[in-house]
Design a protein around this motif. Sequence first.
Motif, PDB file in Angstrom:
ATOM      1  N   VAL A  35     140.194  27.683  58.876  1.00 37.15           N
ATOM      2  CA  VAL A  35     139.456  26.689  59.652  1.00 37.15           C
ATOM      3  C   VAL A  35     139.899  25.305  59.178  1.00 37.15           C
ATOM      4  O   VAL A  35     139.975  25.055  57.969  1.00 37.15           O
ATOM      5  CB  VAL A  35     137.929  26.834  59.464  1.00 37.15           C
ATOM      6  CG1 VAL A  35     137.177  25.773  60.255  1.00 37.15           C
ATOM      7  CG2 VAL A  35     137.476  28.235  59.860  1.00 37.15           C
ATOM      8  N   SER A  51     130.909  17.521  53.957  1.00 40.62           N
ATOM      9  CA  SER A  51     132.245  18.128  53.867  1.00 40.62           C
ATOM     10  C   SER A  51     132.955  17.702  52.589  1.00 40.62           C
ATOM     11  O   SER A  51     133.613  18.519  51.927  1.00 40.62           O
ATOM     12  CB  SER A  51     133.079  17.737  55.087  1.00 40.62           C
ATOM     13  OG  SER A  51     132.498  18.222  56.279  1.00 40.62           O
ATOM     14  N   TYR A 110     136.176  23.875  49.930  1.00 39.94           N
ATOM     15  CA  TYR A 110     137.164  23.443  50.912  1.00 39.94           C
ATOM     16  C   TYR A 110     138.371  22.901  50.165  1.00 39.94           C
ATOM     17  O   TYR A 110     138.247  22.384  49.052  1.00 39.94           O
ATOM     18  CB  TYR A 110     136.629  22.322  51.817  1.00 39.94           C
ATOM     19  CG  TYR A 110     135.468  22.664  52.717  1.00 39.94           C
ATOM     20  CD1 TYR A 110     134.944  23.958  52.822  1.00 39.94           C
ATOM     21  CD2 TYR A 110     134.871  21.659  53.488  1.00 39.94           C
ATOM     22  CE1 TYR A 110     133.870  24.238  53.648  1.00 39.94           C
ATOM     23  CE2 TYR A 110     133.806  21.929  54.330  1.00 39.94           C
ATOM     24  CZ  TYR A 110     133.293  23.217  54.400  1.00 39.94           C
ATOM     25  OH  TYR A 110     132.234  23.494  55.221  1.00 39.94           O
ATOM     26  N   THR A 167     138.865  27.111  54.336  1.00 35.37           N
ATOM     27  CA  THR A 167     138.526  25.904  55.081  1.00 35.37           C
ATOM     28  C   THR A 167     139.288  24.724  54.504  1.00 35.37           C
ATOM     29  O   THR A 167     139.268  24.492  53.290  1.00 35.37           O
ATOM     30  CB  THR A 167     137.016  25.621  55.017  1.00 35.37           C
ATOM     31  OG1 THR A 167     136.305  26.742  55.529  1.00 35.37           O
ATOM     32  CG2 THR A 167     136.663  24.394  55.843  1.00 35.37           C
ATOM     33  N   VAL A 186     132.940  27.157  60.450  1.00 33.38           N
ATOM     34  CA  VAL A 186     133.338  27.657  59.133  1.00 33.38           C
ATOM     35  C   VAL A 186     132.865  29.102  58.958  1.00 33.38           C
ATOM     36  O   VAL A 186     133.609  29.960  58.465  1.00 33.38           O
ATOM     37  CB  VAL A 186     132.780  26.751  58.020  1.00 33.38           C
ATOM     38  CG1 VAL A 186     133.033  27.365  56.650  1.00 33.38           C
ATOM     39  CG2 VAL A 186     133.401  25.357  58.102  1.00 33.38           C
TER      40      VAL A 186
END
Length: 725
Positions: free
Chosen positions: A348, A359, A368, A215, A338
């Motif tokens: 993603v 996030s 991420y 991600t 995700v």
Amino acid sequence: MNRTNNRVRILLLNAALGPLDYRVPDGMQAPPGTIVIAPLGPRKVPGVVWEAESFPSDEIAFKKLRPLLEIRDVPPLAAPLRRLIEWTAQYYFASPALVLRMVLSSGAAFADSRPIIEYRLNGNIPARMTPQREQALAKLKDEQGTISELAFKADVSVAVIRGLEKSGALDRKEISTIASLSTPQADFGKVKLSSDQQRVSDILISAVKASTFKTYLLDGVTGSGKTEVYFEAIAEALRQDKQTLILLPEIALTEPFLDRFQTRFGTEPLAWHSGLKQSERKKNWRALADGQAKVVVGARSALFLPYKDLGLIIVDEAHEVSFKQEDGVRYHARDVAVMRGLKESIPVVLASATPAIESRHQVEQGNYELLELPARFGAATLPKIEALDLTQNIPAKGSWLAPNLINALEENLDKGEQSLLFLNRRGFAPLTLCRTCGFRINCPNCTAWMVEHRLTKRLACHHCGHVMPQPETCPECGDEDSLVACGPGVERICDEVKMLFPAARTAIVTSDTIWSPAKAGEFVAQMEAGSIDIVVGTQLVTKGYHFPNLTLVGVVDADIGLEGGDLRAAERSFQQIAQVAGRAGRAEKPGHVFVQTRMPDAAVIQALINGDRDGFYAAETESRRIAAAPPFSRLAAIIISSEDNAEAMETARLIGQTAPQFDGFAVYGPAPAPLAMLRGRHRHRLLVHAHRAVDLQDILRDWLHQLEWPRAVRVGVDVDPYSFV
């Protein structure tokens, strides 16, 4: 006969039933994922063959099993999608059948390939006219659709449309459900990227080539060219003959995006949203299921479609609250995207100029990877943001715009440049009040005020949709000319602009005026042609639009989002104002933003003025950490509703009194919901707070499944809630 091979477990599209076992007739093959038609009592119902181990149950004798009726000639649901359905149902405390219904939407999956019959007015006037027929003829002048679609658009019954068809006022037309699509070309309209854009796009291209799950948080200021960057990742997916899903938060953004996509790739992507007709949904569903559609752009429901060979997922404006579904399956499309990437083993991309704290926290945790675009593309610079203290820069009596903002609007008009006024409140006024007796006009179905919409001459409830004519006298005391509109909505601001600048060409942009991609396309075309001088709009104008000649933005009431007890209020206000400010000065001309506020020293306002985004996020994140609020903990809301308030209260008390006791697990309530009545149902809420290490879903399931309540009472669970009303 091998009875084991002939027994299958079917997940039916019926939330009231669990999976049921059936017998596969000789000569028929039904591996997991197969879409079938099965008997259920006297009915024929659709379902999907599932692995028995996913839904353990007591097996009944083979000889008692009823045979499957039919296997549909469509691609089976792949294993990664079946695992996503299971995860979504488990995580969001929903029935697997309800999640499956989103996959097999609108019957498109199991309908045959015969054409769909649509109808269109032909100009003939029936001999017998009724008010309903007159209404239908007036509203359907340029419309084509099925009988039910035309009835919905005309706001009449299906019988009225059938009557018009029988009278010869409608022509019948067969619409093929076989898609004819052009394939986007990876190198059709390549653009020259900046060094920052090239650096980030190279990382995303490598991720698509690797075809593994990861991600990426694509964090770029407004106007930095995030779209051009992820277009390069899409181009790589096309070269590998893979499919791409692009999620947008609003269907009204679809049309401008389609145009932008076509410029880059030579053809439009496939669209998926609630505005599609039945024939379009059926055609598009089949095109993506068989792999013909290579790029799909759509609203959150597109996340659950059965792609044949998905290679990339992009969530644009990933911070947007509208990605959270508030009824049915209460999922968050950003988080499920995700998870789908994980199940499919693909990258993603979450793109945003103002990423959610959740996030950013995932970046800090190493889950991420952060990709940054810190500057606007080309010669464009970020706009200057200036606060207007409404206690000092006081609007004139009966006015809502501060003198300094009015002067700026006048200067912008003189320069021939476009302006935007932002107020996140639809309609003319949020409250209608009797100045004689103080009566406030409320919705009869909800604990909410009726909002005046002067353009349609109606009062409307923005929660349940109830509408009524504007009364001429007070419903309480009967006085005439005593009802007054209190507070501003966008229509009222637009009226003020017209009085101040009668020669200016204005437009109101809300979900009331831009309700479809086509309407959004008309608005964009008018802005690009210079046919609009001043736009007055709600949050709909904060997302994704690029108007080079728009150089002035005025935020009419920056404090509106800070009201109430929402834990994300400050973050949302920052995101919303930063996004709308980002509409200004996106080309060579510099932009200027005025933020009207009564709290100029508030942390949100100061962060915006000083351009201290990182400082704001750091302080907001630390306050969440201290309060043990998400993302440092888990929340779940339990919502109880009934038409009988006593039953709802009793059920809420029962749930509260039986709450389990665990370390790191607390239950608050019950209490009447802030929106204590919605659509005629009384509502009560409990809030569950849990440490990250606690298995929240299992505790909730064990707790609630052992309780019983009256059939008329609904108990819903909202995991990771975004709404607290």
